[in-house]
Scaffold this active site. Structure first.
Site, short mmCIF file in Angstrom:
data_model
loop_
_atom_site.label_atom_id
_atom_site.label_comp_id
_atom_site.label_asym_id
_atom_site.label_seq_id
_atom_site.Cartn_x
_atom_site.Cartn_y
_atom_site.Cartn_z
N LYS A 65 0.81 -1.23 0.00
CA LYS A 65 0.00 0.00 0.00
C LYS A 65 0.84 1.28 0.00
O LYS A 65 0.39 2.30 -0.51
CB LYS A 65 -0.96 0.01 1.19
CG LYS A 65 -2.09 -0.98 1.06
CD LYS A 65 -3.08 -0.84 2.22
CE LYS A 65 -4.15 -1.91 2.14
NZ LYS A 65 -5.23 -1.69 3.11
N ASP A 100 -10.11 2.70 2.05
CA ASP A 100 -10.26 2.15 3.41
C ASP A 100 -10.86 3.22 4.34
O ASP A 100 -11.67 2.90 5.21
CB ASP A 100 -8.89 1.72 3.97
CG ASP A 100 -8.33 0.52 3.26
OD1 ASP A 100 -9.11 -0.34 2.81
OD2 ASP A 100 -7.09 0.42 3.17
#
Ligand code: ATR
Length: 265
Positions: A65, A100
């Site tokens: 990420k 997220d």
């Protein structure tokens, strides 16, 4: 046919392929969602390869990420979080997003939780970081509690209206809190909670990022205390729904994606 995918290592147990693929047919979208497992130092080059091969969109999970930031143009929120979990290849250069953060907010909101007042976020790793930014951007005060207290302070310095704390302070913090999010791995495949049961109360909404088991020790304790509970599959669902909507520009068939996800949990 459009190709979407996930890069991570490992990805073999990912629930994203069935969740996303359940959304294509109802909208008449001809697409596939596949997983890729590059070597641990190959996140950025995997993004370049995906673009070369004409992949339409990628999700990104652990450990890539942060690494993929170098290979994309990060949108403002992803840049502030310092992590990308969704890449869109529609334009000439890939754009990186972090769904997220919004996924956690949307999971709460879809359960009629008011995103207002004070949130306690337990955990200051990748998940804690995204959730803290998501809630702060909605105007909440964010109290971040972490086992390693320095990491809570470091994260709080980056997030608006946030402060960092040790886990020992959870009782005091929760007494006046409206929302609690577990963003640690505590409770995953174990009957353990990161929060003392007697600190929970009926005015709280509790979201657990852990989704295995679906009903964690924390959520059981929260239910017993009369709190509103939101399980981790909702957070997984809505980060996927947000990615789906970025890629396709259409409202995702949320119920279908949710059914597919929950059938596998
Ligand atoms: P993720 O990206 O899923 O957030 P991570 O970055 O490894 O994963 O972060 C894991 C989080 O769970 C951290 O907040 C970690 O606390 P530390 O920063 O002190 O390591 C927390 N965590 C993991 N195991 C824990 C435990 N047994 N008790 C309390 N917190 C724990």
């Amino acid at each position: 046919m459009d190709v979407y995918g996930l890069i991570g290592n490992p990805v073999e147990h990912s629930l994203s392929p069935p969740m996303h693929e359940a959304g294509y047919e109802p909208l008449g979208i001809d697409a596939r969602y596949v997983t890729f497992e590059p070597g641990s130092d190959a996140g950025a080059s995997a993004v370049e390869a995906a673009q070369t091969l004409g992949v339409s969109g990628l999700n990104v999970t652990i450990p890539f990420k942060q690494d993929v930031l170098d290979a994309v143009e990060a949108d403002e929120l992803a840049a502030r979080i310092g992590a990308v979990n969704t890449i869109d290849f529609t334009d000439s250069s890939p754009i990186g997003y972090n769904t997220d953060a919004v996924g956690a907010v949307r999971a709460l909101r879809e359960h009629d939780v008011e995103i207002d007042g004070t949130a306690v976020v337990v955990g200051a790793g990748g998940a804690g970081r995204a959730v803290s930014f998501g809630l702060a951007d909605e105007g909440m005060n964010v109290e971040i509690a972490n086992r390693t207290v320095e990491k809570a302070h470091d994260l709080a310095a980056d997030v608006p209206r946030a402060s960092g704390h040790s886990l020992n302070e959870l009782g005091d913090l929760l007494a006046s809190a409206d929302v609690l999010v577990n963003a640690t791995s505590v409770g995953m495949d174990e009957d353990r909670s990161p929060v003392p049961a007697d600190a929970l109360h009926g005015d709280l909404a509790v979201l657990d990022a852990v989704y295995s088991p679906i009903e964690t020790r924390l959520l059981k304790d929260a239910q017993a205390a009369g709190a509103t509970t939101v399980d981790g599959a909702w957070m997984l669902l809505y980060q996927g729904v947000e990615a789906f909507e970025i890629w396709t520009g259409r409202d995702a068939p949320v119920a279908k994606m949710n059914d597919s996800l929950r059938a596998r949990l």
